[in-house]
Design a protein around this motif. Structure first.
Motif, PDB file in Angstrom:
ATOM      1  N   SER A  88       5.843  -3.008   7.000  1.00  0.00           N
ATOM      2  CA  SER A  88       7.221  -3.499   6.914  1.00  0.00           C
ATOM      3  C   SER A  88       8.147  -2.430   7.479  1.00  0.00           C
ATOM      4  O   SER A  88       8.088  -1.265   7.088  1.00  0.00           O
ATOM      5  CB  SER A  88       7.607  -3.774   5.469  1.00  0.00           C
ATOM      6  OG  SER A  88       6.695  -4.687   4.911  1.00  0.00           O
ATOM      7  N   TYR A 119      12.112  -1.549   7.862  1.00  0.00           N
ATOM      8  CA  TYR A 119      13.416  -1.952   7.311  1.00  0.00           C
ATOM      9  C   TYR A 119      14.516  -1.474   8.239  1.00  0.00           C
ATOM     10  O   TYR A 119      14.604  -0.282   8.560  1.00  0.00           O
ATOM     11  CB  TYR A 119      13.594  -1.372   5.916  1.00  0.00           C
ATOM     12  CG  TYR A 119      12.438  -1.731   5.010  1.00  0.00           C
ATOM     13  CD1 TYR A 119      12.237  -3.056   4.607  1.00  0.00           C
ATOM     14  CD2 TYR A 119      11.538  -0.759   4.590  1.00  0.00           C
ATOM     15  CE1 TYR A 119      11.169  -3.385   3.808  1.00  0.00           C
ATOM     16  CE2 TYR A 119      10.465  -1.085   3.792  1.00  0.00           C
ATOM     17  CZ  TYR A 119      10.286  -2.401   3.402  1.00  0.00           C
ATOM     18  OH  TYR A 119       9.230  -2.734   2.627  1.00  0.00           O
ATOM     19  N   THR A 148      14.089  -7.186   8.213  1.00  0.00           N
ATOM     20  CA  THR A 148      12.753  -6.585   8.180  1.00  0.00           C
ATOM     21  C   THR A 148      11.912  -7.080   9.362  1.00  0.00           C
ATOM     22  O   THR A 148      11.997  -8.246   9.750  1.00  0.00           O
ATOM     23  CB  THR A 148      12.041  -6.993   6.874  1.00  0.00           C
ATOM     24  OG1 THR A 148      12.912  -6.701   5.789  1.00  0.00           O
ATOM     25  CG2 THR A 148      10.732  -6.230   6.689  1.00  0.00           C
ATOM     26  N   ASP A 150      14.894   3.004   6.071  1.00  0.00           N
ATOM     27  CA  ASP A 150      13.920   3.604   5.156  1.00  0.00           C
ATOM     28  C   ASP A 150      12.624   3.878   5.935  1.00  0.00           C
ATOM     29  O   ASP A 150      12.449   3.397   7.050  1.00  0.00           O
ATOM     30  CB  ASP A 150      13.620   2.618   4.006  1.00  0.00           C
ATOM     31  CG  ASP A 150      13.195   3.365   2.754  1.00  0.00           C
ATOM     32  OD1 ASP A 150      12.751   4.531   2.874  1.00  0.00           O
ATOM     33  OD2 ASP A 150      13.287   2.765   1.662  1.00  0.00           O
ATOM     34  N   GLN A 151      11.700   4.630   5.332  1.00  0.00           N
ATOM     35  CA  GLN A 151      10.382   4.836   5.937  1.00  0.00           C
ATOM     36  C   GLN A 151       9.674   3.475   6.042  1.00  0.00           C
ATOM     37  O   GLN A 151       9.820   2.648   5.156  1.00  0.00           O
ATOM     38  CB  GLN A 151       9.532   5.745   5.035  1.00  0.00           C
ATOM     39  CG  GLN A 151       9.877   7.215   5.136  1.00  0.00           C
ATOM     40  CD  GLN A 151       9.371   7.813   6.431  1.00  0.00           C
ATOM     41  OE1 GLN A 151       8.259   7.561   6.829  1.00  0.00           O
ATOM     42  NE2 GLN A 151      10.232   8.583   7.110  1.00  0.00           N
ATOM     43  N   SER A 164       6.876   0.921   5.369  1.00  0.00           N
ATOM     44  CA  SER A 164       5.900   0.937   4.275  1.00  0.00           C
ATOM     45  C   SER A 164       4.655   0.162   4.702  1.00  0.00           C
ATOM     46  O   SER A 164       4.750  -0.832   5.411  1.00  0.00           O
ATOM     47  CB  SER A 164       6.504   0.316   3.022  1.00  0.00           C
ATOM     48  OG  SER A 164       6.417  -1.081   3.090  1.00  0.00           O
ATOM     49  N   TYR A 165       3.528   0.653   4.323  1.00  0.00           N
ATOM     50  CA  TYR A 165       2.302  -0.114   4.553  1.00  0.00           C
ATOM     51  C   TYR A 165       1.359   0.114   3.388  1.00  0.00           C
ATOM     52  O   TYR A 165       1.447   1.116   2.682  1.00  0.00           O
ATOM     53  CB  TYR A 165       1.654   0.226   5.888  1.00  0.00           C
ATOM     54  CG  TYR A 165       1.156   1.638   6.009  1.00  0.00           C
ATOM     55  CD1 TYR A 165      -0.191   1.929   5.801  1.00  0.00           C
ATOM     56  CD2 TYR A 165       2.025   2.678   6.339  1.00  0.00           C
ATOM     57  CE1 TYR A 165      -0.640   3.227   5.915  1.00  0.00           C
ATOM     58  CE2 TYR A 165       1.567   3.971   6.447  1.00  0.00           C
ATOM     59  CZ  TYR A 165       0.228   4.251   6.237  1.00  0.00           C
ATOM     60  OH  TYR A 165      -0.214   5.513   6.345  1.00  0.00           O
ATOM     61  N   SER A 166       0.458  -0.764   3.221  1.00  0.00           N
ATOM     62  CA  SER A 166      -0.339  -0.754   2.004  1.00  0.00           C
ATOM     63  C   SER A 166      -1.487   0.234   2.139  1.00  0.00           C
ATOM     64  O   SER A 166      -2.549  -0.090   2.648  1.00  0.00           O
ATOM     65  CB  SER A 166      -0.883  -2.144   1.737  1.00  0.00           C
ATOM     66  OG  SER A 166      -0.166  -3.056   2.532  1.00  0.00           O
TER      67      SER A 166
END
Ligand SMILES: Nc1ncnc2c1ncn2[C@@H]1O[C@H](COP(=O)(O)OP(=O)(O)OP(=O)(O)O)[C@@H](O)[C@H]1O
Ligand SMILES: [Mg+2]
Lengths: 313, 227
Positions: free
Chosen positions: A64, A66, A128, A157-158, A160-162
């Motif tokens: 994701s 942002y 996003t 923002d940074q 994000s990944y799972s």
């Protein structure tokens, strides 16, 4: 030609009769063959299941990105186009602030309270971009691209990944590799044991029937006619063992799915495994029969070559 | 039909030769009796003909087949041409009378129908009709002998080798067996018979080959038994 068919029929018939008469002699051979074939079957199913689990998880992983509220739609679409051009980006989707909010609410558990809370204030969710990678192990190049200063400037923002999912995938990949190695070694070892036991069984059977074999020889029976029934017997071992191995795996699925319900056995997804088993039943049965018959034929041909040598003094 | 040229067989060097430079020529359709004391080498001679044993030296030619050129894989085909009544019968203990005789036909690929047709005829020739279902251990020595004979002749071989086929029989049954052999001989089969039975030899008035300590002691036509 006709005589050949009659002879082939007699060989098969004698093999079956001898098998029934000497079941007790064949038990050991069948038992080891069942173990061998069950290991092979289990390895094949586990392999397919692990491959499936990895695909499943990879499909669910996304990155994701942002965007700051001040990023213009033109800037956003440029960025989307650039990401799409990256080799490892399989699927890139853009969500505007409103679309991202809708999606967030959709995915939440208590939609009602969220709806009322959001409606009172302004939308807190940033626009996003969602990126699905082709290969999780090469996720780095996407992250590097996003962290370039020009691109980082657009983000609130940074990305994000799972990360935990990547760990799960690593675990499964590791398990698959270990299992493959163990599987290959176990199959090799048990195939050899199996062949040795068939050797031994045939040697004993030949010893038990040595008078009969001598008489057959004196009456002019060809070696192939004497050997044939032993090979047929070993093929029957193979066929029986193949069927039993499928029954064993089948009942293992039945008991484990009863006991664990939908839960999984460690990393192995029992649900998918039994689905795969059911969907490919005939293919697997054919494979098992082929392997069983192959082991039986090869070891009995070698054994009879060795122990039925015909030599005149 | 059968040609032996200076054939010797030594099982064990320490014991000396069991057959010592035997030469023998048997014409097609001939009926030859081989006599000799126990241990003279009669069975050894027959074993060389069926290729159960290889001669230590000498040449054997049977029905045009030179045994020196015979490959092991062709031995079954040779044995199919020779019917043998073994001194110890060699019946299969877990097969009944009918099955024992049928066995000789089964291994050469004769159909079930043909077997059902042929076997009863042969059992009738040796007077075993009605005993088809008996197991060998339920038979007298003479009956077993006749099963062995039936099995040896069922394929109508060109050569019949009978090793002491009357050994266990009373004179009447012994003579019945000999009559069967004579009948087969009349149909054109070369017969080689070994026996101890003086009476039979004398009555048959056939060629008699006498073996003594592995050597041919005499070979006479229309002969009496003399040792
Ligand atoms: N397999 C063998 N190994 C060693 N010696 C043997 C073997 N078979 C036979 N002999 C010996 O060879 C000699 C001839 O034996 P053979 O069986 O040919 O005699 P035979 O004339 O058939 O006697 P009988 O009338 O008792 O049947 C005997 O001295 C016997 O001990
Ligand atoms: Mg003898």
């Amino acid at each position: 030609m006709k005589r050949r068919f009659i002879t082939l029929g007699r060989i098969i018939h004698t093999g079956i009769v001898n098998f029934i008469r000497n079941v007790s002699l064949g038990v050991a051979a069948i038992a080891v063959m069942v173990v061998t074939l069950t290991i092979i079957l289990f390895s094949v199913i586990a392999n397919a299941t692990f491959a499936n689990t990895i695909t499943q998880i990879t499909n669910r992983v996304d990155i994701s990105i942002y965007l700051k509220d001040e990023v213009t739609p033109a800037q956003a679409s440029t960025l989307v186009a650039q990401i799409k051009a990256l080799p490892n980006a399989r699927d890139v989707r853009y969500f505007s602030k409103q679309a991202a909010l809708d999606r967030y609410i959709q995915q939440s558990d208590n939609k009602e309270s969220l709806l009322s809370a959001v409606s009172k204030t302004t939308n807190p969710i940033p626009a996003t971009i969602l990126v699905k990678p082709t290969d999780l192990n090469k996720i780095g190049n996407i992250i590097t691209f996003l962290n370039k200063p020009a691109n980082a400037a657009l983000q609130s923002d940074q990305p994000s990944y799972s990360g935990d999912r990547k760990e799960a995938i690593d675990n499964i990949t590791h398990a698959t590799n270990v299992l493959r190695r163990i599987g290959v070694v176990a199959v090799a070892v048990f195939t050899v044991i199996c062949a040795l036991i068939i050797f031994n069984t045939i040697q004993m059977a030949i010893f038990n029937r040595r008078d009969e074999i001598t008489i057959m020889r004196l009456l002019g029976a060809k070696t192939s006619y004497i050997r044939g029934p032993f090979v047929v017997e070993s093929i029957i071992y193979g066929i029986l063992s193949a069927v039993v191995s499928l029954l064993i795996i089948n009942s293992a699925f039945l008991t484990s799915s009863n006991a664990l319900q939908a839960s999984s056995l460690g990393l192995l997804d029992i649900g998918y495994a039994s689905e795969y088993f059911a969907a490919n039943f005939w293919k697997l049965l054919t494979m098992q029969l082929a392997v069983g018959i192959l082991i039986g034929t090869v070891s009995s041909v070698i054994a009879t070559r060795r122990y039925l040598k015909f030599k005149v003094r | 039909m059968i040609l032996l040229d200076r054939v010797s067989k030594t099982y064990n060097k320490a014991l000396g030769p069991s057959l010592d430079r035997i030469s023998l020529h048997v014409e097609p359709k001939e009926f030859v009796i081989v006599v000799g004391q126990s241990g003279a080498g009669k069975t050894t001679l027959l074993r060389l003909l069926t290729r159960e044993e290889r001669p230590t030296s000498g040449k054997i030619i049977i029905g045009g087949i030179d045994y020196d050129k015979l490959k092991d894989k062709d031995i079954p085909l040779l044995r199919r041409k020779i019917g043998v009544v073994f001194q110890d019968f060699k019946l299969l203990p877990n097969k009944n009378v009918f099955e024992n005789v049928a066995f000789a036909l089964e291994i050469v690929g004769v159909s079930k129908k043909e077997i059902k047709h042929t076997v009863p005829k042969v059992l009738d020739i040796v007077n075993l009709t009605g005993k088809e279902k008996r197991m060998p251990q339920e038979l007298s020595g003479g009956e077993r002998q006749r099963v062995a004979i039936a099995r040896a002749i069922v394929r109508q071989p060109r050569i019949l080798i009978a090793d002491e086929p009357t050994g266990n029989l009373d004179p009447k049954h012994a003579w019945d067996v000999i009559k069967v052999l004579e009948k087969i001989n009349r149909y054109g089969t070369t017969v080689l018979l070994t026996t101890h039975n003086v009476e039979i030899v004398n009555k048959l008035k056939r060629r008699v080959v006498t073996l003594q300590h592995g050597k041919v002691a005499s070979d006479r036509a229309n002969a009496d038994y003399k040792i």
